[in-house]
Enzyme design. Structure first.
Site, mmCIF file in Angstrom:
data_model
loop_
_atom_site.group_PDB
_atom_site.id
_atom_site.type_symbol
_atom_site.label_atom_id
_atom_site.label_comp_id
_atom_site.label_asym_id
_atom_site.label_seq_id
_atom_site.Cartn_x
_atom_site.Cartn_y
_atom_site.Cartn_z
ATOM 1 N N ARG A 90 0.821 21.702 12.209
ATOM 2 C CA ARG A 90 -0.585 22.055 12.126
ATOM 3 C C ARG A 90 -1.239 21.287 10.968
ATOM 4 N NH1 ARG A 90 -4.777 23.965 15.052
ATOM 5 N NH2 ARG A 90 -5.872 25.711 14.106
ATOM 6 N N THR A 359 -7.351 20.419 23.995
ATOM 7 C CA THR A 359 -5.989 20.603 23.521
ATOM 8 C C THR A 359 -5.161 20.240 24.727
ATOM 9 O OG1 THR A 359 -6.672 22.371 22.082
ATOM 10 C CG2 THR A 359 -4.371 22.404 22.718
ATOM 11 N N ASP A 401 -11.459 25.648 12.880
ATOM 12 C CA ASP A 401 -10.659 26.842 13.184
ATOM 13 C C ASP A 401 -10.567 27.835 12.024
ATOM 14 O OD1 ASP A 401 -10.180 26.312 15.790
ATOM 15 O OD2 ASP A 401 -8.129 25.597 15.542
ATOM 16 N N SER A 431 -4.502 29.207 17.904
ATOM 17 C CA SER A 431 -4.117 30.047 19.043
ATOM 18 C C SER A 431 -3.088 29.335 19.930
ATOM 19 C CB SER A 431 -5.344 30.356 19.899
ATOM 20 O OG SER A 431 -6.299 31.028 19.149
#
Ligand code: DON
Length: 548
Positions: A90, A359, A401, A431
């Site tokens: 991430r 995504t 985000d 998520s």
């Protein structure tokens, strides 16, 4: 009765006709060349992680809306023997980021919204632990696709032309992605990306350091300086991908593995499955009001606790009870069977203020049963739309985000809770839910999806379809899905126009029902009796099942 009995039979035939030929190793991805690159690596003796790394890098070329080297994501790996694991790559906030750096009206497409990218470190970390083939051999297929070009299909033509029309202000984006003669792209056109080819060749030859401390880092930092962004050379050098323990739960005898925080995916999925396990879903049809109601109530509760508790674990303490059966049991006793719970009722301590395909997920399994479930993203479609000058790759806008406005949680869906506020070096809450189900140590299902907050519920729908309703995988993937995210207090149901009676009943129970498409979930199901892997590309978007 006869005609009614015929319906499942017809469905079964349709599903068999659509199902893909069984193969030994399988790669399922939205990008045809991306899936083919992975399958070629399997054929050359690479394992599923090798194939996943090669597919991820190839899709940075062939699926620029979401495939990336300028973004980040999560990879769940289930080895044939031993413990499943997760690679968290991430993005992180740069050191100069601050809690209140964003205003509601800030553009989602500026240098300020770029998080420090994680994909290259993440791929290198997964490869270092599991890879069989040399790193370079996994990057070169992507170099070749960028250098020699690849043929655009319908979906990519639409996505590229649409984005080109709305990004006239982004000069480097136009220079890199526009058709050289200035006309619209057409299906079958060959697109080449020479700058990206050079960047990928550096990564192939020098490894991830080319990106984090070498020439590419210099280019990225120059881009930040030119556009008023925050990322420095130090931020890049310090970026870390992590190997983490997956969130592990069980659902009706299956082990469920998903990504832990900073993704909320694994936690919320297990939370919802634990609640649903207290009900016999199968007793009612898949699209009965009761099944949809119970799933919705589980979603509402999970997303409220997501906002309340989940963020980067290095910055916030996440209570353990979120994934326990005991907590889920207590919550399940409070669900009313005939009435929707207003979302405001489960807000409790959270004070409410008055008031897109970007995504991508792919699934891989090899002949030895090593499975990879990978979701990665640029956040919005084509991320920040900022292409690093001269380097040919897009940067994410993942800082979106974070909870931009601390304290402002609204019924419209804004979340302002503390665990996911901006802080330097913090990973923003995700998520993404790349998921693997297994039984007795053998992989049974590999799935995941794009779609922002809908992702977790897309995965929930597929797990329920496969486990409770025993649907063949193609049907489980293609069938309508539902989504509720606490706020806005509405149930989105892809099948709303098909299941009118169900919708009417749900409305009478107090649900506000709307219709919206959810993300594409390219998945693999493994027949537990034969071990044969069946891939299912989602009918919602172009995709490909490729295999050995
Ligand atoms: O990590 C996340 O949860 C989001 N950045 C994912 C964004 C997304 O899926 C948008 N696409 N459809």
């Amino acid at each position: 009765m006869r005609p009614l009995r015929l319906i499942p039979f017809v469905l079964l035939i349709a599903t068999i006709a659509h199902a893909q030929e069984p193969r030994k190793g399988v790669v399922v991805a939205v990008s045809v060349p991306g899936a083919e690159v992975g399958a070629a690596i399997l054929k050359r003796g690479g394992n599923a992680v090798d194939a996943a790394v090669a597919t991820a890098l190839a899709m940075a070329v062939t699926h620029p809306a979401a495939g990336n080297i300028g973004g980040g994501g999560f990879m769940v790996v289930h080895p044939p023997k031993g413990k499943p694991t997760v690679f968290d790559y991430r993005e992180t906030a740069p050191a100069a980021a601050t809690r209140t750096m964003f205003n509601k009206s800030d553009s989602p497409y500026s240098h300020k919204v770029v998080g420090v990218p994680g994909t290259v470190r993440g791929m290198a970390l997964a490869h270092a632990k599991f890879g069989k083939l040399p790193w370079k051999s996994l990057v070169l297929p992507a170099v070749e696709l960028a250098e020699k070009g690849y043929l655009l299909d319908d979906h990519h033509v639409k996505s590229l032309n649409g984005m080109l029309a709305s990004t006239k202000a982004f000069a480097e984006f136009q220079r890199v992605f526009a058709k050289p003669n200035g006309s619209d792209w057409k299906p079958g056109d060959r697109q080449m990306q020479p700058d990206l080819a050079k960047t990928l060749r550096l990564i192939a030859e020098q490894g991830p350091d080319a990106f984090y401390t070498g020439v590419i880092a210099d280019q990225l930092v120059a881009e930040m300086k030119a556009g008023g962004g925050l990322i420095t050379k130090d931020d890049l050098a310090k970026f870390q991908a992590f190997e983490r323990e997956p969130i592990h739960g069980t659902y009706r005898g299956y082990d469920v593995y998903g990504p832990p925080p900073p993704s909320s995916g694994g936690t919320c999925l297990v939370f919802m499955l634990n609640i649903l396990e207290n009900f016999d879903l199968k007793k009612h049809e898949r699209y009965s009001p009761r099944t949809l109601h119970l799933m919705t109530e589980a979603m509402r509760l999970a997303y409220a606790d997501r906002a309340r508790h989940i963020g980067d674990p290095a910055f916030t303490t996440i209570p353990k009870h979120l994934t326990t059966k005991a907590y889920a049991y207590l919550l399940s006793r409070e669900i009313k069977l005939d009435k929707a719970t207003p979302s405001a009722e489960v807000a409790d301590d959270i004070k409410l203020a008055p008031e897109g395909d970007s995504t991508t997920h792919f699934s891989v399994i090899d002949k030895d049963g090593l499975a990879v479930s990978n979701t990665y993203t640029l956040e919005h479609s084509f991320g920040s739309r900022i292409v690093v000058k001269g380097a040919g790759f897009l940067l994410n806008n993942e800082m979106m985000d974070f909870n931009w406005r601390p304290g402002i949680t609204t019924k419209a869906g804004a979340i302002g809770t503390e665990p996911n506020t901006v802080a330097p070096g913090k990973k923003m809450l995700s998520s993404q839910t790349p998921t693997i189900l297994a039984k007795d140590g053998k992989v049974f299902l590999v799935t995941g999806s794009p779609g922002g907050r809908t992702i977790i519920n897309t995965v929930l729908n597929i797990v329920v379809n496969v486990v409770d309703y025993e649907m063949p995988i193609q049907q489980a993937v293609d069938s309508p899905r539902s989504h509720h995210q606490w706020f806005p207090d509405e149930l989105k149901f892809e099948g709303a126009k098909l299941h009118l009676e169900t919708v009417k009943t749900l409305q009478s129970m107090g649900h506000r029902v709307t219709s919206a498409r959810q993300g594409d979930a390219h998945s693999i199901w493994i027949n537990p009796k034969t071990g044969v892997a069946i891939g299912a590309a989602d009918k919602r978007l172009s995709g490909k099942v490729a295999g050995e």
